[in-house]
Design a protein around this motif. Structure first.
Motif, PDB file in Angstrom:
ATOM      1  N   ALA A   1      37.461  40.417  28.402  1.00 43.75           N
ATOM      2  CA  ALA A   1      36.591  40.570  27.253  1.00 43.75           C
ATOM      3  C   ALA A   1      35.130  40.428  27.664  1.00 43.75           C
ATOM      4  CB  ALA A   1      36.937  39.536  26.192  1.00 43.75           C
ATOM      5  N   ARG A   2      34.864  39.672  28.731  1.00 45.07           N
ATOM      6  CA  ARG A   2      33.488  39.439  29.183  1.00 45.07           C
ATOM      7  C   ARG A   2      33.076  40.369  30.308  1.00 45.07           C
ATOM      8  NH1 ARG A   2      30.217  37.000  25.964  1.00 45.07           N
ATOM      9  NH2 ARG A   2      30.555  34.799  25.688  1.00 45.07           N
ATOM     10  N   GLY A   3      33.978  41.225  30.764  1.00 47.40           N
ATOM     11  CA  GLY A   3      33.637  42.181  31.814  1.00 47.40           C
ATOM     12  C   GLY A   3      33.766  41.636  33.219  1.00 47.40           C
ATOM     13  N   GLY A   4      34.466  40.531  33.373  1.00 46.70           N
ATOM     14  CA  GLY A   4      34.656  39.963  34.707  1.00 46.70           C
ATOM     15  C   GLY A   4      35.504  40.870  35.582  1.00 46.70           C
ATOM     16  N   THR A   5      35.218  40.858  36.883  1.00 45.52           N
ATOM     17  CA  THR A   5      35.969  41.692  37.820  1.00 45.52           C
ATOM     18  C   THR A   5      36.578  40.891  38.960  1.00 45.52           C
ATOM     19  OG1 THR A   5      33.973  42.136  39.110  1.00 45.52           O
ATOM     20  CG2 THR A   5      34.531  43.715  37.353  1.00 45.52           C
ATOM     21  N   ARG A   6      36.322  39.578  38.988  1.00 45.06           N
ATOM     22  CA  ARG A   6      36.828  38.743  40.079  1.00 45.06           C
ATOM     23  C   ARG A   6      37.209  37.376  39.529  1.00 45.06           C
ATOM     24  NH1 ARG A   6      34.022  36.001  45.050  1.00 45.06           N
ATOM     25  NH2 ARG A   6      35.674  36.167  46.580  1.00 45.06           N
ATOM     26  N   TYR A   7      38.371  36.878  39.958  1.00 50.13           N
ATOM     27  CA  TYR A   7      38.848  35.561  39.559  1.00 50.13           C
ATOM     28  C   TYR A   7      39.001  34.719  40.816  1.00 50.13           C
ATOM     29  CZ  TYR A   7      41.771  31.945  37.473  1.00 50.13           C
ATOM     30  OH  TYR A   7      42.278  30.741  37.041  1.00 50.13           O
ATOM     31  N   LEU A   8      38.271  33.612  40.897  1.00 55.53           N
ATOM     32  CA  LEU A   8      38.329  32.721  42.043  1.00 55.53           C
ATOM     33  C   LEU A   8      39.177  31.516  41.680  1.00 55.53           C
ATOM     34  CD1 LEU A   8      37.344  31.967  44.893  1.00 55.53           C
ATOM     35  CD2 LEU A   8      35.349  30.903  43.820  1.00 55.53           C
ATOM     36  N   SER A   9      40.199  31.243  42.503  1.00 59.86           N
ATOM     37  CA  SER A   9      41.139  30.172  42.196  1.00 59.86           C
ATOM     38  C   SER A   9      41.397  29.317  43.421  1.00 59.86           C
ATOM     39  CB  SER A   9      42.461  30.780  41.718  1.00 59.86           C
ATOM     40  OG  SER A   9      43.366  29.762  41.361  1.00 59.86           O
ATOM     41  N   GLY A  10      41.853  28.109  43.185  1.00 56.02           N
ATOM     42  CA  GLY A  10      42.271  27.241  44.277  1.00 56.02           C
ATOM     43  C   GLY A  10      43.540  27.775  44.916  1.00 56.02           C
ATOM     44  N   PRO A  11      43.765  27.478  46.185  1.00 57.04           N
ATOM     45  CA  PRO A  11      44.917  28.033  46.903  1.00 57.04           C
ATOM     46  C   PRO A  11      46.271  27.595  46.356  1.00 57.04           C
ATOM     47  CG  PRO A  11      43.777  26.405  48.254  1.00 57.04           C
ATOM     48  CD  PRO A  11      42.934  26.636  47.044  1.00 57.04           C
ATOM     49  N   ALA A  12      46.362  26.465  45.696  1.00 60.65           N
ATOM     50  CA  ALA A  12      47.651  26.018  45.149  1.00 60.65           C
ATOM     51  C   ALA A  12      48.168  26.979  44.085  1.00 60.65           C
ATOM     52  CB  ALA A  12      47.527  24.612  44.565  1.00 60.65           C
ATOM     53  N   ALA A  13      47.278  27.716  43.439  1.00 63.36           N
ATOM     54  CA  ALA A  13      47.683  28.654  42.386  1.00 63.36           C
ATOM     55  C   ALA A  13      48.435  29.857  42.940  1.00 63.36           C
ATOM     56  CB  ALA A  13      46.461  29.124  41.603  1.00 63.36           C
ATOM     57  N   GLN A  14      48.433  30.036  44.252  1.00 61.38           N
ATOM     58  CA  GLN A  14      49.187  31.142  44.845  1.00 61.38           C
ATOM     59  C   GLN A  14      50.677  31.018  44.553  1.00 61.38           C
ATOM     60  OE1 GLN A  14      47.894  32.408  48.909  1.00 61.38           O
ATOM     61  NE2 GLN A  14      46.422  30.734  48.675  1.00 61.38           N
ATOM     62  N   ASP A  15      51.124  29.809  44.239  1.00 62.49           N
ATOM     63  CA  ASP A  15      52.539  29.574  43.936  1.00 62.49           C
ATOM     64  C   ASP A  15      52.932  30.027  42.532  1.00 62.49           C
ATOM     65  OD1 ASP A  15      52.883  28.454  46.444  1.00 62.49           O
ATOM     66  OD2 ASP A  15      52.632  26.396  45.729  1.00 62.49           O
ATOM     67  N   TYR A  16      51.971  30.203  41.635  1.00 66.55           N
ATOM     68  CA  TYR A  16      52.332  30.512  40.248  1.00 66.55           C
ATOM     69  C   TYR A  16      51.470  31.573  39.561  1.00 66.55           C
ATOM     70  CZ  TYR A  16      48.492  27.274  39.231  1.00 66.55           C
ATOM     71  OH  TYR A  16      47.275  26.641  39.181  1.00 66.55           O
ATOM     72  N   LEU A  17      50.344  31.930  40.129  1.00 68.30           N
ATOM     73  CA  LEU A  17      49.464  32.893  39.472  1.00 68.30           C
ATOM     74  C   LEU A  17      50.052  34.301  39.533  1.00 68.30           C
ATOM     75  CD1 LEU A  17      46.661  32.655  38.108  1.00 68.30           C
ATOM     76  CD2 LEU A  17      45.697  33.541  40.220  1.00 68.30           C
ATOM     77  N   ASP A  18      50.038  35.013  38.434  1.00 68.04           N
ATOM     78  CA  ASP A  18      50.554  36.376  38.366  1.00 68.04           C
ATOM     79  C   ASP A  18      49.461  37.349  38.802  1.00 68.04           C
ATOM     80  OD1 ASP A  18      51.809  38.758  37.803  1.00 68.04           O
ATOM     81  OD2 ASP A  18      52.211  38.294  35.692  1.00 68.04           O
ATOM     82  N   VAL A  19      49.281  37.471  40.111  1.00 65.91           N
ATOM     83  CA  VAL A  19      48.217  38.295  40.676  1.00 65.91           C
ATOM     84  C   VAL A  19      48.329  39.757  40.236  1.00 65.91           C
ATOM     85  CG1 VAL A  19      47.151  39.122  42.820  1.00 65.91           C
ATOM     86  CG2 VAL A  19      47.846  36.720  42.606  1.00 65.91           C
ATOM     87  N   PRO A  20      49.519  40.356  40.229  1.00 63.12           N
ATOM     88  CA  PRO A  20      49.609  41.752  39.773  1.00 63.12           C
ATOM     89  C   PRO A  20      49.089  41.955  38.342  1.00 63.12           C
ATOM     90  CG  PRO A  20      51.585  41.181  40.981  1.00 63.12           C
ATOM     91  CD  PRO A  20      50.808  39.896  40.791  1.00 63.12           C
ATOM     92  N   ALA A  21      49.248  40.973  37.480  1.00 60.47           N
ATOM     93  CA  ALA A  21      48.729  41.099  36.114  1.00 60.47           C
ATOM     94  C   ALA A  21      47.205  41.188  36.132  1.00 60.47           C
ATOM     95  CB  ALA A  21      49.179  39.918  35.255  1.00 60.47           C
ATOM     96  N   PHE A  22      46.565  40.413  36.981  1.00 59.95           N
ATOM     97  CA  PHE A  22      45.109  40.491  37.114  1.00 59.95           C
ATOM     98  C   PHE A  22      44.716  41.869  37.647  1.00 59.95           C
ATOM     99  CE2 PHE A  22      45.495  35.941  36.815  1.00 59.95           C
ATOM    100  CZ  PHE A  22      44.269  35.495  36.326  1.00 59.95           C
ATOM    101  N   GLN A  23      45.423  42.311  38.695  1.00 62.24           N
ATOM    102  CA  GLN A  23      45.107  43.593  39.322  1.00 62.24           C
ATOM    103  C   GLN A  23      45.272  44.755  38.344  1.00 62.24           C
ATOM    104  OE1 GLN A  23      47.826  43.158  42.614  1.00 62.24           O
ATOM    105  NE2 GLN A  23      46.220  42.386  43.968  1.00 62.24           N
ATOM    106  N   ARG A  24      46.281  44.712  37.507  1.00 61.93           N
ATOM    107  CA  ARG A  24      46.477  45.772  36.510  1.00 61.93           C
ATOM    108  C   ARG A  24      45.313  45.829  35.528  1.00 61.93           C
ATOM    109  NH1 ARG A  24      51.757  43.811  36.886  1.00 61.93           N
ATOM    110  NH2 ARG A  24      51.541  42.536  35.005  1.00 61.93           N
TER     111      ARG A  24
END
Length: 72
Positions: A1-24
């Motif tokens: 909604a704000r026009g963001g194009t990049r999400y910066l996260s801590g490495p522990a989120a690699q275990d649960y973050l739905d990266v393909p949803a962001f990429q889509r």
């Protein structure tokens, strides 16, 4: 909604973050690298690096900025 194009996260989120949803949605996911920061005094035991920024703030207070600069 704000026009963001990049999400910066801590490495522990690699275990649960739905990266393909962001990429889509056209959002790049990047992982923070916490290496290279100096140890700081903690209240209990040996230094534990895998904690939140809140730990830094509560342990060193106004001196926290000094520990956030990797060139120090």
């Amino acid at each position: 909604a704000r026009g963001g194009t990049r999400y910066l996260s801590g490495p522990a989120a690699q275990d649960y973050l739905d990266v393909p949803a962001f990429q889509r949605s056209g959002i790049e996911v990047a992982w923070m690298d916490y290496s290279g920061y100096p140890d700081y005094p903690q209240l209990w035991g040996a230094f534990e690096p895998a904690v939140s920024i809140v730990d830094l703030l509560l342990n060193v207070g106004e001196d926290a900025q000094r520990y956030l600069d990797r060139s120090s």
